[in-house]
Each structure stands twice: as C-alpha cells, then as structure tokens.
Design a protein around this motif. Sequence first.
Motif, PDB file in Angstrom:
ATOM      1  N   THR A 183       0.828  -1.209   0.000  1.00 54.56           N
ATOM      2  CA  THR A 183       0.000   0.000   0.000  1.00 54.56           C
ATOM      3  C   THR A 183       0.864   1.261   0.000  1.00 54.56           C
ATOM      4  O   THR A 183       0.623   2.192  -0.773  1.00 54.56           O
ATOM      5  N   SER A 184       1.885   1.282   0.868  1.00 54.06           N
ATOM      6  CA  SER A 184       2.785   2.441   0.920  1.00 54.06           C
ATOM      7  C   SER A 184       3.535   2.621  -0.393  1.00 54.06           C
ATOM      8  O   SER A 184       3.707   3.741  -0.880  1.00 54.06           O
ATOM      9  N   PHE A 185       3.976   1.506  -0.974  1.00 48.48           N
ATOM     10  CA  PHE A 185       4.709   1.577  -2.242  1.00 48.48           C
ATOM     11  C   PHE A 185       3.845   2.192  -3.341  1.00 48.48           C
ATOM     12  O   PHE A 185       4.299   3.060  -4.089  1.00 48.48           O
ATOM     13  N   LEU A 186       2.608   1.738  -3.445  1.00 50.37           N
ATOM     14  CA  LEU A 186       1.713   2.270  -4.475  1.00 50.37           C
ATOM     15  C   LEU A 186       1.479   3.766  -4.285  1.00 50.37           C
ATOM     16  O   LEU A 186       1.366   4.520  -5.253  1.00 50.37           O
ATOM     17  N   ALA A 187       1.433   4.199  -3.020  1.00 48.75           N
ATOM     18  CA  ALA A 187       1.150   5.604  -2.725  1.00 48.75           C
ATOM     19  C   ALA A 187       2.326   6.519  -3.052  1.00 48.75           C
ATOM     20  O   ALA A 187       2.132   7.670  -3.461  1.00 48.75           O
ATOM     21  N   MET A 188       3.564   6.021  -2.886  1.00 50.18           N
ATOM     22  CA  MET A 188       4.722   6.900  -3.065  1.00 50.18           C
ATOM     23  C   MET A 188       5.593   6.554  -4.275  1.00 50.18           C
ATOM     24  O   MET A 188       6.596   7.225  -4.532  1.00 50.18           O
ATOM     25  N   SER A 189       5.191   5.561  -5.052  1.00 50.98           N
ATOM     26  CA  SER A 189       6.027   5.117  -6.165  1.00 50.98           C
ATOM     27  C   SER A 189       6.145   6.152  -7.280  1.00 50.98           C
ATOM     28  O   SER A 189       7.033   6.037  -8.129  1.00 50.98           O
ATOM     29  N   TYR A 190       5.286   7.168  -7.274  1.00 48.45           N
ATOM     30  CA  TYR A 190       5.383   8.216  -8.292  1.00 48.45           C
ATOM     31  C   TYR A 190       6.755   8.904  -8.265  1.00 48.45           C
ATOM     32  O   TYR A 190       7.210   9.445  -9.276  1.00 48.45           O
ATOM     33  N   ILE A 191       7.425   8.871  -7.108  1.00 44.37           N
ATOM     34  CA  ILE A 191       8.721   9.550  -6.980  1.00 44.37           C
ATOM     35  C   ILE A 191       9.758   8.920  -7.912  1.00 44.37           C
ATOM     36  O   ILE A 191      10.685   9.588  -8.377  1.00 44.37           O
ATOM     37  N   ILE A 192       9.592   7.629  -8.221  1.00 44.23           N
ATOM     38  CA  ILE A 192      10.511   6.937  -9.139  1.00 44.23           C
ATOM     39  C   ILE A 192      10.493   7.598 -10.513  1.00 44.23           C
ATOM     40  O   ILE A 192      11.503   7.641 -11.214  1.00 44.23           O
ATOM     41  N   ILE A 193       9.350   8.132 -10.888  1.00 39.90           N
ATOM     42  CA  ILE A 193       9.178   8.757 -12.198  1.00 39.90           C
ATOM     43  C   ILE A 193       9.457  10.252 -12.138  1.00 39.90           C
ATOM     44  O   ILE A 193      10.143  10.815 -12.993  1.00 39.90           O
ATOM     45  N   VAL A 194       8.945  10.908 -11.090  1.00 38.44           N
ATOM     46  CA  VAL A 194       9.025  12.372 -11.000  1.00 38.44           C
ATOM     47  C   VAL A 194      10.437  12.858 -10.670  1.00 38.44           C
ATOM     48  O   VAL A 194      10.929  13.818 -11.282  1.00 38.44           O
ATOM     49  N   ASN A 195      11.100  12.219  -9.711  1.00 41.33           N
ATOM     50  CA  ASN A 195      12.419  12.711  -9.286  1.00 41.33           C
ATOM     51  C   ASN A 195      13.453  12.726 -10.414  1.00 41.33           C
ATOM     52  O   ASN A 195      14.151  13.729 -10.585  1.00 41.33           O
ATOM     53  N   ASN A 243      13.628  -0.088  12.623  1.00 39.55           N
ATOM     54  CA  ASN A 243      12.384  -0.855  12.753  1.00 39.55           C
ATOM     55  C   ASN A 243      11.146   0.042  12.739  1.00 39.55           C
ATOM     56  O   ASN A 243      10.263  -0.070  13.571  1.00 39.55           O
ATOM     57  N   TYR A 244      11.107   0.946  11.757  1.00 38.62           N
ATOM     58  CA  TYR A 244       9.947   1.818  11.532  1.00 38.62           C
ATOM     59  C   TYR A 244       9.203   1.329  10.285  1.00 38.62           C
ATOM     60  O   TYR A 244       9.846   0.899   9.318  1.00 38.62           O
ATOM     61  N   PRO A 245       7.877   1.451  10.263  1.00 41.17           N
ATOM     62  CA  PRO A 245       7.115   1.118   9.048  1.00 41.17           C
ATOM     63  C   PRO A 245       7.121   2.291   8.072  1.00 41.17           C
ATOM     64  O   PRO A 245       6.087   2.719   7.559  1.00 41.17           O
ATOM     65  N   VAL A 246       8.308   2.850   7.841  1.00 44.78           N
ATOM     66  CA  VAL A 246       8.458   4.096   7.092  1.00 44.78           C
ATOM     67  C   VAL A 246       9.488   3.926   5.974  1.00 44.78           C
ATOM     68  O   VAL A 246      10.619   3.531   6.230  1.00 44.78           O
ATOM     69  N   ALA A 247       9.075   4.229   4.745  1.00 45.12           N
ATOM     70  CA  ALA A 247       9.988   4.175   3.596  1.00 45.12           C
ATOM     71  C   ALA A 247      10.510   5.582   3.299  1.00 45.12           C
ATOM     72  O   ALA A 247       9.824   6.578   3.533  1.00 45.12           O
ATOM     73  N   ILE A 248      11.735   5.635   2.782  1.00 48.02           N
ATOM     74  CA  ILE A 248      12.420   6.900   2.535  1.00 48.02           C
ATOM     75  C   ILE A 248      12.740   7.034   1.054  1.00 48.02           C
ATOM     76  O   ILE A 248      13.050   6.051   0.381  1.00 48.02           O
ATOM     77  N   ALA A 249      12.673   8.283   0.556  1.00 44.17           N
ATOM     78  CA  ALA A 249      12.996   8.542  -0.851  1.00 44.17           C
ATOM     79  C   ALA A 249      13.408  10.013  -0.985  1.00 44.17           C
ATOM     80  O   ALA A 249      13.210  10.797  -0.053  1.00 44.17           O
ATOM     81  N   PRO A 250      13.991  10.395  -2.127  1.00 40.90           N
ATOM     82  CA  PRO A 250      14.334  11.806  -2.328  1.00 40.90           C
ATOM     83  C   PRO A 250      13.130  12.709  -2.102  1.00 40.90           C
ATOM     84  O   PRO A 250      12.047  12.453  -2.633  1.00 40.90           O
ATOM     85  N   GLY A 251      13.319  13.747  -1.298  1.00 43.46           N
ATOM     86  CA  GLY A 251      12.196  14.588  -0.884  1.00 43.46           C
ATOM     87  C   GLY A 251      11.704  15.526  -1.973  1.00 43.46           C
ATOM     88  O   GLY A 251      12.495  16.207  -2.629  1.00 43.46           O
ATOM     89  N   MET A 252      10.397  15.550  -2.165  1.00 41.92           N
ATOM     90  CA  MET A 252       9.780  16.549  -3.026  1.00 41.92           C
ATOM     91  C   MET A 252       9.940  17.895  -2.318  1.00 41.92           C
ATOM     92  O   MET A 252       9.601  18.059  -1.159  1.00 41.92           O
TER      93      MET A 252
END
Length: 457
Positions: free
Chosen positions: A45-57, A91-100
């Motif tokens: 669910t989290s991946f689907l919500a934030m995967s746009y960053i793979i394209i936008v960044n 051990n957080y349920p938190v994924a990290i990516a380049p910040g918008m």
Amino acid sequence: MSKQADEVLRNKGTIPPNQNNILEKVFKLSERGTNVKTELIAGLTSFLAMSYIIIVNPMILADAGIPHEAAFAATIYASVFCTLLFALWVNYPVAIAPGMGLNAFFTYTVVIGEGLTWQTALGAVFISGLVFFILTVTGVRAKIVEGVPTPLKSAIGVGIGLFIAFIGFQNAGLIVSNESTVVGLGDITKAGPLIAVIGIIIAGFFMAKQIKGGLLLTIAITTIIAMIAGVASVPGGMNDIISFDLPSMSETFLQMDLMGAIGYGVIAVIFSFTIVELFDNLATLIGLTKKAGLTDKDGNIQDLDKALQADSVGTMASAALGSTALNAYVENATGISEGGRTGLTALTVGILFLFSLLFAPLVGFIPSVATAPILVIVGALMLTEIANIKFDDYTNVIPVFLTIVLMPLTYSIATGLAFGFISYTALKMMTGKFKDIHWIVYFISIAFIIHFITGGH
C-alpha cells in the motif's frame, strides 16, 4: 486447536507468531500487535502511494543536467538503501525517498538559480547530510527545532508546496512567460496543457476517493492519453517496457564536487538544505510514528534520534549515488493505516523499489505532462500546514506571508526562508517582543543577511 484454525487466527493477528521466527526476532511483530500478512499488505500500500517519486524525481534532476538513466537508478538505489536502514536498524514502518521540495530546491534554486553545476550541488547535499548527522548526534538538532518559531515551521511547508505546484503548472505548459505580465496562462487548447488539466482532475478524483496508488495510476492514464494524442512516443516492443539490463549510475556515482561546494561558499545553500530537511523530515516522522503507535505514555517517540541519524546517512549516500536529500514520505500513512507497525512494512517497500529497476525503459516514455499533475497535487497537499498558522499577530503574519509567497515568486526556497527569518526577527525586535526570539533565530537571520551581503540571491 487444529493446525488450520491456528493458522487462521495467526493471520488475523490473534496468536503471536513463533518466537523463534527470524522475522519475529528482527521486527518484534507480536510486541507491536501485527503479523507478516498485515505488514506485507501495508508495504504494498505504501509503495503504491509513493512510487510516483521513481518517475518524477529523475525528471526534476534531468532539468539540472543529470543524465536521466543515472538519475533514475540513483533515485531507486538511494531510496532502497535508506529504506532498508529504517527497516532493519530503526524498525519503523516508514519508507524513505528523495524529498519533493528538496529536489526542486536542488534543481531550480541551486543549479538553475545559483548557476552551480549539478556536481557542486551534490557536494552541497552531501555536506548538508553530514551537518544534519552531526547536529543529531550532538543534540544540537533538538535545540534548533525548539528555537524556530512554530509559524515559520508551518510556513516552510506551505511555501514549498506552492513552489512545487508552480513548477508543475510550468511543466504542464499551463503557466508560461509573458513579457507584459511576467507570467500568463498557456494555450490550453493545445494537447499537452489540456492533457495535464485532465490529469489534475483525475488525480484529484482519485485522492478524494482515497484510491490506493491513485497518483501512480494518474501518471499511467495521462501517459496513455498523451500517446494516443501524439504528445508522447509509444513503446515499440517488450524491450521498451521491461529490461534485465539494469540502468547504470556510472555517470553520477561519486561525482559530487565537495571542494567546489566549499569553494563556492554555498554556506546559505547548505544551511537551507539542512533547515528544510530538518523540519520537513522531523514533522513527517513525528506524525507517522504517532499514527503507528510508536510513542510512550509521555509522548516520546521510540528511536527518533536513530531514525534521524539513518536519514542523514541516507542523504550522504544519496549524494554519492547521484540523487538529492532524502525524506520520510507522508504517503507512508497509507500503509500504517493498513496496519503496518514494523520495519517489515518498510522492507517490503524497499524490495518493490528494487524490482521497479526492471521497468527503466518504460519510464523514458512518460512525458512531463503526465508527471506535472502529480507536482500540482503534491503541492496542494502541502498546503494543509496553513491550518496551524494563527493570523491574529502581524509580527507572525508578515514573516509567514513573505516565506510562503517569495518561494514560488523568486523561484527560490532559500530566499523565502531568508525573508521569513529576517522579517520575523526585525518585527519582533521593533515591537519589543524579545521573548519570542530564540537565540537560534538570531543566528539564522544573521547568516542569511551575510549571504545577501556577500552576493547571494
């Protein structure tokens, strides 16, 4: 109890998993009241919500001159590295990516605005990560967070949101330069801008309906429309969609110019990177950990310093790979809402990020009119911080206004920050409200004034 019944109850989280299970030992699933199935669903669910960053960044980084293929690879590898840190160490349920916002600051303020090379800008990102790490381990970070006034903290998020949305409108061709009025409305009868408008409406609908992966789905739909309309090229075969020849980072790996960044004197740039990263990331982490129930009875967040240290290390790694500063994504809230409570959720996201490398060829066919609506929507979502600003004190209102408005109007997040801090300090001093000014605000204001005097923009 039968084995089958036992398994059913275990999947529902009623029975704690086997204490000897390696996942139980690493992620403490039973202690946090969750199970493997729930964590995997939350991760998806989290991946689907934030995967746009793979394209936008990568598209934003390409505007700075970074080769698109290398930017795509660096985005994913940096995200995977730091997400795994959050999964296995914090051990957080938190994924990290380049910040918008941080990526927009990198490209449009530092590279295009200041005229730096992308290699020098990456050097500034690396140094900001190092500074952030030092601030965290020494405890100075806490002092800075305590010292910066709440109205300015909120204004920073809102201003960055407007800046990102403005870039989205430009990429869509909806906002164009105009000799008479500086900016004006583009030709919305043309296919590109019209498709972007349709994309904004589609994305807004998906957000309103809380459809999982709505932003990613928006990119897919608008790309297909753009291909039909002849605005984007159409893949010629399977090799244009998926490839096991993974994208290379050779053009960006360790290309950061540390001495160039130091030699240029980009203290204000590094400072702005650090300030934005500090507040944006901290606010997001606080909100997500509270939602995940990772706070004690006094409201203290488990392993927050460890999380911030992991993020700063990830930012240094990201710069070394060829991408920008990393942030916890607010979209992680979707996975947490599905029951994600441990690093297994983040591990799932990291693996899915890695898997997306296979689709590198397809990303090249996505036009800017398909990603522009996402920038607009993300900008709109960042406006929610304005609800935390009180408008009954003009010594707060004016600095907040300047911070928010000048970020998009000057095309510079740093300039918005500078005017916000300087005007806040000046107005509080002139009205005798010295108690409202923490020493760190004096320090930040003086640093920005020196930056302007020495020729900063």
